[in-house]
Write an enzyme that holds these catalytic residues in place. Structure first.
Site, PDB file in Angstrom:
ATOM      1  N   CYS A 126      -7.683 -32.697  -9.475  1.00 62.79           N
ATOM      2  CA  CYS A 126      -6.373 -33.293  -9.211  1.00 62.79           C
ATOM      3  C   CYS A 126      -6.362 -34.322  -8.093  1.00 62.79           C
ATOM      4  O   CYS A 126      -5.333 -34.938  -7.831  1.00 62.79           O
ATOM      5  CB  CYS A 126      -5.373 -32.194  -8.859  1.00 62.79           C
ATOM      6  SG  CYS A 126      -5.716 -31.481  -7.240  1.00 62.79           S
ATOM      7  N   GLU A 154     -29.347   6.744 -13.995  1.00 60.76           N
ATOM      8  CA  GLU A 154     -29.225   5.476 -13.299  1.00 60.76           C
ATOM      9  C   GLU A 154     -27.782   4.990 -13.357  1.00 60.76           C
ATOM     10  O   GLU A 154     -27.181   4.929 -14.429  1.00 60.76           O
ATOM     11  CB  GLU A 154     -30.146   4.473 -14.032  1.00 60.76           C
ATOM     12  CG  GLU A 154     -30.807   3.477 -13.165  1.00 60.76           C
ATOM     13  CD  GLU A 154     -31.926   4.036 -12.287  1.00 60.76           C
ATOM     14  OE1 GLU A 154     -32.264   5.240 -12.391  1.00 60.76           O
ATOM     15  OE2 GLU A 154     -32.427   3.256 -11.464  1.00 60.76           O
ATOM     16  N   SER A 204     -40.655   9.364  -7.339  1.00 61.85           N
ATOM     17  CA  SER A 204     -40.719   8.005  -7.846  1.00 61.85           C
ATOM     18  C   SER A 204     -41.660   7.997  -9.064  1.00 61.85           C
ATOM     19  O   SER A 204     -42.192   9.049  -9.430  1.00 61.85           O
ATOM     20  CB  SER A 204     -41.250   7.158  -6.701  1.00 61.85           C
ATOM     21  OG  SER A 204     -41.474   5.885  -7.132  1.00 61.85           O
ATOM     22  N   ILE A 205     -41.864   6.846  -9.694  1.00 61.16           N
ATOM     23  CA  ILE A 205     -42.862   6.772 -10.771  1.00 61.16           C
ATOM     24  C   ILE A 205     -43.892   5.739 -10.356  1.00 61.16           C
ATOM     25  O   ILE A 205     -43.543   4.739  -9.729  1.00 61.16           O
ATOM     26  CB  ILE A 205     -42.276   6.279 -12.123  1.00 61.16           C
ATOM     27  CG1 ILE A 205     -40.888   6.870 -12.372  1.00 61.16           C
ATOM     28  CG2 ILE A 205     -43.204   6.617 -13.271  1.00 61.16           C
ATOM     29  CD1 ILE A 205     -40.286   6.395 -13.697  1.00 61.16           C
ATOM     30  N   CYS A 262      -2.279 -28.596  -8.399  1.00 58.77           N
ATOM     31  CA  CYS A 262      -3.568 -28.774  -9.090  1.00 58.77           C
ATOM     32  C   CYS A 262      -3.525 -28.109 -10.476  1.00 58.77           C
ATOM     33  O   CYS A 262      -3.279 -26.902 -10.568  1.00 58.77           O
ATOM     34  CB  CYS A 262      -4.679 -28.145  -8.258  1.00 58.77           C
ATOM     35  SG  CYS A 262      -6.298 -28.194  -9.031  1.00 58.77           S
ATOM     36  N   LYS A 304     -36.736   0.960 -18.568  1.00 59.51           N
ATOM     37  CA  LYS A 304     -36.541   1.279 -17.155  1.00 59.51           C
ATOM     38  C   LYS A 304     -35.323   0.470 -16.709  1.00 59.51           C
ATOM     39  O   LYS A 304     -35.340  -0.760 -16.692  1.00 59.51           O
ATOM     40  CB  LYS A 304     -37.768   0.875 -16.347  1.00 59.51           C
ATOM     41  CG  LYS A 304     -37.661   1.265 -14.884  1.00 59.51           C
ATOM     42  CD  LYS A 304     -39.044   1.217 -14.226  1.00 59.51           C
ATOM     43  CE  LYS A 304     -39.063   1.954 -12.907  1.00 59.51           C
ATOM     44  NZ  LYS A 304     -38.195   1.397 -11.893  1.00 59.51           N
ATOM     45  N   ASP A 333       0.834  -1.198   0.000  1.00 62.63           N
ATOM     46  CA  ASP A 333       0.000   0.000   0.000  1.00 62.63           C
ATOM     47  C   ASP A 333       0.872   1.254   0.000  1.00 62.63           C
ATOM     48  O   ASP A 333       0.569   2.242  -0.661  1.00 62.63           O
ATOM     49  CB  ASP A 333      -0.906   0.025   1.229  1.00 62.63           C
ATOM     50  CG  ASP A 333      -2.117  -0.877   1.034  1.00 62.63           C
ATOM     51  OD1 ASP A 333      -2.144  -1.597   0.003  1.00 62.63           O
ATOM     52  OD2 ASP A 333      -3.004  -0.875   1.900  1.00 62.63           O
ATOM     53  N   ALA A 334       1.972   1.177   0.769  1.00 61.85           N
ATOM     54  CA  ALA A 334       2.853   2.344   0.862  1.00 61.85           C
ATOM     55  C   ALA A 334       3.482   2.653  -0.500  1.00 61.85           C
ATOM     56  O   ALA A 334       3.565   3.821  -0.902  1.00 61.85           O
ATOM     57  CB  ALA A 334       3.938   2.087   1.893  1.00 61.85           C
ATOM     58  N   GLU A 335       3.882   1.602  -1.212  1.00 57.87           N
ATOM     59  CA  GLU A 335       4.476   1.828  -2.538  1.00 57.87           C
ATOM     60  C   GLU A 335       3.438   2.399  -3.505  1.00 57.87           C
ATOM     61  O   GLU A 335       3.735   3.267  -4.319  1.00 57.87           O
ATOM     62  CB  GLU A 335       5.043   0.506  -3.089  1.00 57.87           C
ATOM     63  CG  GLU A 335       6.337   0.093  -2.408  1.00 57.87           C
ATOM     64  CD  GLU A 335       6.721  -1.352  -2.702  1.00 57.87           C
ATOM     65  OE1 GLU A 335       7.890  -1.582  -3.036  1.00 57.87           O
ATOM     66  OE2 GLU A 335       5.852  -2.252  -2.597  1.00 57.87           O
TER      67      GLU A 335
HETATM   68  S1  IVH Z   1     -37.776   8.864 -15.242  1.00 63.71           S
HETATM   69  C1  IVH Z   1     -40.017  11.496 -11.612  1.00 63.71           C
HETATM   70  N1  IVH Z   1     -36.713   7.001 -16.663  1.00 63.71           N
HETATM   71  O1  IVH Z   1     -36.929   4.316 -11.681  1.00 63.71           O
HETATM   72  C2  IVH Z   1     -39.201  10.298 -11.896  1.00 63.71           C
HETATM   73  N2  IVH Z   1     -36.692   6.729 -14.315  1.00 63.71           N
HETATM   74  O2  IVH Z   1     -39.281   3.875 -10.020  1.00 63.71           O
HETATM   75  C3  IVH Z   1     -38.793  10.281 -13.345  1.00 63.71           C
HETATM   76  N3  IVH Z   1     -35.568   4.673 -13.564  1.00 63.71           N
HETATM   77  O3  IVH Z   1     -36.204   6.776  -9.339  1.00 63.71           O
HETATM   78  C4  IVH Z   1     -37.867   9.178 -13.566  1.00 63.71           C
HETATM   79  N4  IVH Z   1     -35.022   3.945 -15.552  1.00 63.71           N
HETATM   80  O4  IVH Z   1     -34.277   6.095 -10.824  1.00 63.71           O
HETATM   81  C5  IVH Z   1     -36.991   7.403 -15.427  1.00 63.71           C
HETATM   82  N5  IVH Z   1     -35.777   5.455 -18.080  1.00 63.71           N
HETATM   83  C6  IVH Z   1     -36.050   5.858 -16.850  1.00 63.71           C
HETATM   84  C7  IVH Z   1     -35.679   5.094 -15.718  1.00 63.71           C
HETATM   85  C8  IVH Z   1     -36.028   5.571 -14.463  1.00 63.71           C
HETATM   86  C9  IVH Z   1     -34.949   3.697 -14.250  1.00 63.71           C
HETATM   87  C10 IVH Z   1     -35.674   4.717 -12.089  1.00 63.71           C
HETATM   88  C11 IVH Z   1     -35.485   6.090 -11.530  1.00 63.71           C
HETATM   89  C12 IVH Z   1     -36.623   6.323 -10.595  1.00 63.71           C
HETATM   90  C13 IVH Z   1     -37.230   4.972 -10.467  1.00 63.71           C
HETATM   91  C14 IVH Z   1     -38.712   5.099 -10.255  1.00 63.71           C
END
Ligand code: IVH
Length: 713
Positions: free
Chosen positions: A410, A169, A80-81, A430, A113, A31-33
């Site tokens: 082996c 992502e 989220s979606i 082996c 996704k 690590d030192a090297e």
């Molecule tokens: S659009 C308002 N597009 O899925 C949120 N999200 O379940 C708009 N994700 O947190 C996000 N692929 O991290 C979007 N093509 C994509 C995605 C994507 C993966 C993830 C994203 C989000 C999560 C929601």
């Protein structure tokens, strides 16, 4: 050498050492090297700013590990979606937005996704300022150091607005994931369950050197906060991403009706298996930003997007057999041999079972009907067993029993070490492990064979000149001189010279060091070179103190007694003392040599493979001798003035710590790293404050260099 040449060289070297350390687990330098190389590069780059490069390891690796991640507030909440699971629900989504926008035809996009971990990256005035995880949506962890290790993410973008937040992502490709798990399995570590877990686990690491060694990648799929630019829809944003050379999510379909949208989702479900990374759905979004603002958000998700989740395809099949693969480090990996079936677009007939623990956890037996799926949609794995379909005669599977405690490659002994999930073959001849074993055998602390690193080991094995370390002693000057090597390549990957051979000069040097190994290398170096589990340098020295040669070791009563002692880990401190054993107490065996090491040694010498090794060495007249043979420390104290004495060394002395170690050991003493009541002397140079204090507290005798030399007389 010119600065730019040295910088290039350092960058290459550091990248190579990262690979050796993290991917191959065969570091060549301390690590030192490593730190020294890294610092030299940092200094040169600082002094020559025009030679800065965003691909330099100094830019990509944050250096010191963090204590913990700082939390930071998101500029805009990361939502989220909403998930949907049927085409009907896509219809509902479409009607909802038609109504809200009061329009029949709306332009939507359909895209994969990605099955990864969400991340937000802030660029201010073109520079990557920081990066956050999603966290609770309002605050995320600052993972800037880790994100900077991902080479496809630019650290600077040209013609950038004052602020732009790129969301996307972080993911791991299927190929990268398989390789990572292979390495982990080889090292006896638990594999990651799927690429998403591997990505999440990696991003949580506080040491960006670990992150840099993992095959992470990034795809942008969303826009967060921005200033100083006009962006009307997501197509404009995608053009910007291309201009900034930020990798973005693909493929994208544009649709203008419900029917087209559903058609695109179906098409994506076919194409996604070719992407090379895991996807678990289709994200459907409204293209236009003014329409998006009209639709707005619920508390947790936008009303302008929806995720159609593809069901993971699970298939039933039968487990015909379990076979065992021997990896290059001797790890034994069980593999399920399945009746071939079609899963997510490809025929699957094998799946790794990882290790014995995994087989027990899922109670997998030969003959079982099993459900399989592709982890992260890519890697086949057994999800569960259908127990009601189990044949009456199916017994629990135990790898070690199935193998009769022998390596399938082996016939060598196999063992499972404390703290590891994997069984391993421990035979150093082996053939499945030839490259690893030869490389270790030749390494500096083993037999120190000049010019025999991993790439030459590979060539020797490929050309059948050697399939075990012992074969090295039969190589001739012609064999070695003519050994064909890989073509030499320039840093751009161009072939410089096609025909490269090992050559006479290097062959001679290697043969000379083989001669030295055969005639002069002491027993403990040979023992270490044999790479038996738990027999490191110190244990090897202790074995050599107690035995004159390999013959003696193979018949040793000391080893037999020690091997029969209950395992240290299982016993309380007072009971585990070797001193309590009627015979062992005379030998004062140190802590480096315990029952497990003795058991490994005993089973090695008892195995067919071990006997063959002794016979072959005998035939070749190779008989390494101990240079520190002194089985009874008291009786032999005459020639060993420091016999039985334990030293700790601290502060600045006239020679290095390892030189003092050598002198102490040569004279029968022992060097320990920390002071305890068992320490006899603290050899203290200038400085060394805390150890000095502890020695005083424990009334350990403190001596200077002069007094140390006097002890030797
Ligand atoms: S659009 C308002 N597009 O899925 C949120 N999200 O379940 C708009 N994700 O947190 C996000 N692929 O991290 C979007 N093509 C994509 C995605 C994507 C993966 C993830 C994203 C989000 C999560 C929601």
């Amino acid at each position: 050498m010119l600065f730019d040449q040295r910088i290039e060289e350092l960058r290459r070297e550091i990248a190579r050492h990262n690979q050796l350390y993290y991917q191959d687990a065969t570091p060549e330098i301390s690590d030192a090297e490593y730190d020294q190389l890294f610092r030299e590069l940092e200094d040169l780059e600082k002094a020559n700013p025009h030679l800065q490069d965003s691909h330099s390891p100094t830019q990509r690796v944050g250096g010191a590990p963090l204590e913990n991640f700082e939390q930071r507030k998101h500029l805009l909440p990361m939502l989220s979606i909403d998930d949907v699971f049927s085409e009907d629900e896509i219809g509902d989504f479409y009607s909802r937005i038609q109504k809200a926008l009061n329009q029949t035809s709306i332009t939507l996009t359909v895209e994969p996704k990605i099955d990864g971990v969400a991340c937000s990256i802030i660029y201010r005035e073109g520079a990557l300022e920081y990066a956050l995880t999603r966290g609770d949506g309002t605050h995320g962890d600052d993972i800037t150091q880790n994100i900077k290790t991902i080479h496809s993410i630019p650290l600077f973008i040209n013609k950038a607005p004052p602020l732009i937040e790129v969301r996307g992502e972080v993911y791991m490709s299927s190929a990268g994931f398989s390789k990572l798990n292979e390495h982990r399995t080889e090292e006896g570590l638990s594999p990651f369950a799927n690429p998403r877990n591997a990505t999440a686990g990696t991003l949580k690491s506080l040491d960006s050197r670990v992150v840099a060694s993992r095959p992470l990648d990034f795809l942008a799929h969303g826009l967060g906060s921005f200033e100083g630019i006009q962006i009307d829809n997501e197509d404009d944003y995608r053009d910007l991403l291309d201009q900034f050379q930020i990798p973005r999510n693909q493929p994208i379909w544009h649709t203008n009706s419900l029917a087209q949208t559903i058609e695109a989702i179906r098409e994506l479900d076919i194409q996604r298996h070719q992407l090379g990374y895991g996807t678990d759905g289709a994200v459907v979004k409204v293209l236009d930003f003014s329409q998006r603002s009209k639709l707005g958000f619920t508390s947790r998700a936008p009303r302008w997007a929806v995720a159609f989740k593809f069901p993971p395809e699970q298939v039933q099949t039968r487990l015909r057999d379990i076979t065992i693969q021997v990896g290059r480090t001797g790890v034994l990996t069980p593999v399920a041999e399945l009746e071939p079936v079609l899963v997510s677009g490809t025929t699957v007939s094998r799946a790794t079972l990882h290790n014995q623990e995994e087989i027990e956890r899922k109670d997998i037996r030969i003959g079982d009907t099993v459900i399989i799926e592709k982890a992260g949609e890519i890697i086949p794995s057994i999800v569960k067993v259908l127990k009601d379909k189990r044949p009456l005669d199916a017994n629990p599977y135990q790898l070690q029993v199935a193998l009769k405690h022998q390596c399938p490659s082996c016939g060598g002994p196999i063992q499972r070490l404390d703290g590891f999930v994997a069984w391993r073959c421990s035979n150093f001849t082996c053939p499945a492990q030839a490259v690893t074993r030869i490389t270790h055998f030749a390494s500096r602390k083993a037999l120190d064979l000049d010019g025999l690193g991993e790439s030459i080991s590979i060539k020797l094995v490929e050309t059948n000149l050697a399939s075990s370390p012992i074969d090295l002693f039969e190589l001739t000057i012609e064999d070695l001189s003519d050994l064909l090597l890989d073509p030499a390549k320039s840093s751009e990957g161009l072939i410089i010279s096609k025909e490269r051979r090992f050559g006479k000069k290097r062959a001679q040097t290697l043969l000379e060091s083989l001669q030295r190994a055969r005639n002069d290398m002491p027993l403990h170096r040979w023992l270490f070179a044999m790479g038996i589990a738990q027999i490191g340098e110190s244990a090897a020295k202790e074995l050599a103190r107690l035995h004159q040669n390999l013959q003696e070791l193979s018949k040793s009563q000391i080893i037999a007694d020690l091997a029969d002692l209950p395992d240290f880990q299982e016993l309380s401190k007072s009971k585990r003392k070797k001193e309590n054993h009627p015979r062992l107490k005379d030998y004062q065996i140190d802590d480096h040599l315990g029952p497990v090491a003795a058991q490994n040694l005993r089973s090695f010498f008892a195995s067919e493979a071990g006997k063959q090794v002794l016979d072959r060495l005998n035939d070749m007249d190779i008989d390494p001798q101990s240079e520190n043979y002194a089985p009874d420390p008291q009786a032999n104290s005459e020639g060993f003035p420091l016999a039985g004495k334990t030293f700790v060394v601290t502060g600045t002395l006239s020679a290095s710590r390892s030189e003092f170690k050598e002198t102490i050991e040569k004279n029968g003493g022992k060097l320990s790293g920390s002071i305890s009541s068992k320490t006899d002397y603290l050899l203290a140079g200038e400085g060394g404050g805390s150890k000095r204090k502890k020695a005083q507290d424990l009334s350990v005798t403190i001596i200077n260099e002069e007094e140390f030399l006097a002890l030797l007389k």
